[in-house]
Design an enzyme around this catalytic site. Structure first.
Site, PDB file in Angstrom:
ATOM      1  N   TYR A 123       0.821  -1.218   0.000  1.00  0.00           N
ATOM      2  CA  TYR A 123       0.000   0.000   0.000  1.00  0.00           C
ATOM      3  C   TYR A 123       0.856   1.269   0.000  1.00  0.00           C
ATOM      4  CZ  TYR A 123      -3.943  -3.036   1.060  1.00  0.00           C
ATOM      5  OH  TYR A 123      -4.905  -4.015   1.007  1.00  0.00           O
ATOM      6  N   LYS A 170       4.100 -14.320   5.346  1.00  0.00           N
ATOM      7  CA  LYS A 170       4.405 -15.227   4.230  1.00  0.00           C
ATOM      8  C   LYS A 170       5.932 -15.222   4.060  1.00  0.00           C
ATOM      9  CE  LYS A 170       2.917 -17.808   0.752  1.00  0.00           C
ATOM     10  NZ  LYS A 170       2.112 -19.036   0.892  1.00  0.00           N
ATOM     11  N   ASP A 203      -1.751 -18.318   4.302  1.00  0.00           N
ATOM     12  CA  ASP A 203      -2.721 -19.233   3.683  1.00  0.00           C
ATOM     13  C   ASP A 203      -3.258 -20.236   4.698  1.00  0.00           C
ATOM     14  OD1 ASP A 203      -0.046 -19.834   3.561  1.00  0.00           O
ATOM     15  OD2 ASP A 203      -0.095 -20.872   1.641  1.00  0.00           O
ATOM     16  N   ASP A 227      -5.861  -6.551   5.628  1.00  0.00           N
ATOM     17  CA  ASP A 227      -7.029  -6.085   4.880  1.00  0.00           C
ATOM     18  C   ASP A 227      -7.911  -7.286   4.520  1.00  0.00           C
ATOM     19  OD1 ASP A 227      -8.747  -4.511   3.465  1.00  0.00           O
ATOM     20  OD2 ASP A 227      -7.329  -3.901   1.920  1.00  0.00           O
ATOM     21  N   ASP A 231     -11.874  -8.839   6.338  1.00  0.00           N
ATOM     22  CA  ASP A 231     -13.153  -9.157   5.690  1.00  0.00           C
ATOM     23  C   ASP A 231     -13.505 -10.623   5.903  1.00  0.00           C
ATOM     24  OD1 ASP A 231     -13.067  -6.515   4.727  1.00  0.00           O
ATOM     25  OD2 ASP A 231     -14.037  -7.093   2.843  1.00  0.00           O
TER      26      ASP A 231
END
Ligand code: NAI
Length: 332
Positions: A123, A170, A203, A227, A231
C-alpha cells in the site's frame, strides 16, 4: 463539548454517518461536528479529493469519524483511506471481530482483535511501469513499522487480559520483507513473555480461521494480509455490517468501519449503520465518554438480541432509519 472532524464519505457513507450522529445525540453526548467532504465530491467542488482544509481540520481536532470513501479500480486518484492513514501516520488499524448476540453467524465463539499495519507494505503506492507488458509494485516493510505494530498488539493483549498474539506472514516466500516483519514481532514477543506468541503462514491462517476461529485471540499482521483477513473474519460473525475499526497513531485517531462504500445498496436506505456505530463507541471511549459508550454498546446488543428492526444484511427487512430509531429507543 467535543470537536470532531466528520467525513461522511460517499456511497452508503452519508446514510450511516447521519444515523450515528442521531445515536450519539440520543446518548446525550454533545459533539460539534466539523464536517468535510473528500473523494470524488471534493474533487469536483475543490479540485482535490483530499483538500488541505480537511487535513487542517483533523490536525486541529485530532479525532475524526469517517464514513467509507469509494476508490476507483485500476484508475483515478490514490485511495483517500490509504492517504489519510499515511498522512497522519495512523500505523495501527485495530479491528475487533466478535460474535454478537442474536446475529445469525457461522460461529458463536469468535473474539478476535486484528492489528493490521496501516502505513506500508504494497500500500506504499510505489508502482512502476517497466514497459508495455510489465509493471512492478514495491512491497515496503520497515523495522520501525513492524516493531510498533507488534508493540501495539502486545500492549493491547496485556492491557485487555488477552492470552495470545499470532503473527501472520508469508516469510517462507518473501524471506526478506516478511522475514523482517517476523524478526521484529519475535523481538517484541520476547519482551512480553507473559503473553503467548505464535506464528502462522497467511494461507494456513485463512484455512484455520474458517475452521476454528476460536483458536485465535489477537492477530498482528502486515497491511495487505490484514485487509483481507479482516473481511474474512467479518464473514465469520455475520458480515461487514457489524465490524468496527480504529486507525490509531501517536497523535491522531480516525474511527471508521471495516466495510467500504457499498455502491450496490447506496441510497436505498437499507445500509446497516451498526459497524460505524460500534466504531463511534470506540471513539466515545477515546473521548472519555465511557457511560455513553457503554449505553450505546448495550443498545446495539439488545437490538440484535430482540431481532426486530434489522436491516436486510442481518436477515431483517427494516430500513436504516427504522433501525436507527429503534436503537435510539433502546439507549437508556
Ligand atoms: P464493500 O465493503 O463496500 O461491500 C462489500 C459487500 O458488503 C457489498 O455487498 C455491500 O453491500 C455489503 N456491505 C458493506 N457494508 C455494508 C453495510 N454497512 N450494510 C449492509 N451491507 C454492507 O466492499 P467493495 O464493494 O469491495 O468496495 C466498494 C468501495 O468501497 C470500493 O471503492 C472500495 O475501494 C471502497 N472501500 C472503502 C473503504 C473505506 O473507506 N475505509 C474500505 C473498503 C472499501
Amino acid at each position: 463539548m467535543h470537536r470532531v472532524t466528520l467525513i461522511p464519505g460517499d456511497g452508503i457513507g452519508p446514510e450511516i454517518t447521519n444515523a450515528v450522529k442521531t445515536v450519539i445525540d440520543a446518548a446525550g453526548v454533545k459533539i460539534c461536528w466539523d464536517e468535510h467532504q473528500v473523494g470524488q465530491n471534493a474533487l469536483e467542488k475543490y479540485g482535490s479529493p483530499l483538500p488541505e482544509h480537511v487535513i487542517e481540520s483533523i490536525k486541529a481536532n485530532k479525532v475524526a469519524l469517517k464514513g467509507p470513501v469509494t476508490t476507483q479500480i485500476g484508475r483515478g486518484f490514490k485511495s483517500i483511506n490509504v492517504t489519510l492513514r499515511q498522512t497522519f501516520d495512523l500505523y495501527a488499524n485495530i479491528r475487533p471481530v466478535k460474535t454478537l448476540p442474536g446475529v445469525n453467524s457461522l460461529f458463536k465463539d469468535v473474539d478476535i482483535v486484528i492489528f493490521r499495519e496501516n502505513t506500508e507494505d504494497l500500500y506504499a503506492g510505489i508502482e512502476n511501469v517497466i514497459d508495455n507488458d510489465r509493471v512492478e509494485a514495491v512491497k515496503v516493510i520497515t523495522r520501525k513499522a513492524s516493531r510498533r505494530i507488534a508493540e501495539a498488539a502486545f500492549e493491547y493483549a496485556k492491557l485487555n487480559g488477552r492470552k495470545k498474539v499470532t503473527a501472520i506472514h508469508k516469510a517462507n516466500i518473501m524471506k526478506k520483507a516478511d522475514g523482517l516483519f517476523l524478526e521484529e514481532a519475535r523481538k517484541v514477543a520476547e519482551e512480553h513473555k507473559e503473553v503467548e506468541y505464535d506464528e502462522l503462514i497467511v494461507d494456513n491462517a485463512c484455512m484455520q480461521l474458517v475452521q476454528k476461529p476460536s483458536k485465535f485471540d489477537v492477530i498482528v499482521t502486515e497491511n495487505l494480509y490484514g485487509d483481507i483477513i479482516s473481511d474474512l473474519c467479518a464473514g465469520l460473525v455475520g458480515g461487514l455490517g457489524i465490524v468496527p475499526g480504529i486507525n490509531k497513531g501517536e497523535e491522531y485517531t480516525i474511527f471508521e468501519a471495516v466495510h467500504g462504500s457499498a455502491p450496490d445498496i447506496a441510497g436505498k436506505n437499507i445500509a446497516n449503520p451498526l459497524a460505524l456505530t460500534l466504531s463511534a463507541v470506540e471513539m466515545l471511549k477515546h473521548l472519555g465518554e465511557l457511560e455513553a459508550a457503554k449505553s450505546i454498546q448495550k443498545a446495539v446488543e439488545n437490538l440484535l438480541r430482540q431481532g426486530r428492526c434489522l436491516t436486510p444484511d442481518l436477515g431483517g427487512c427494516s430500513t436504516t432509519h427504522e433501525m436507527t430509531k429503534e436503537l435510539c429507543n433502546l439507549i437508556s
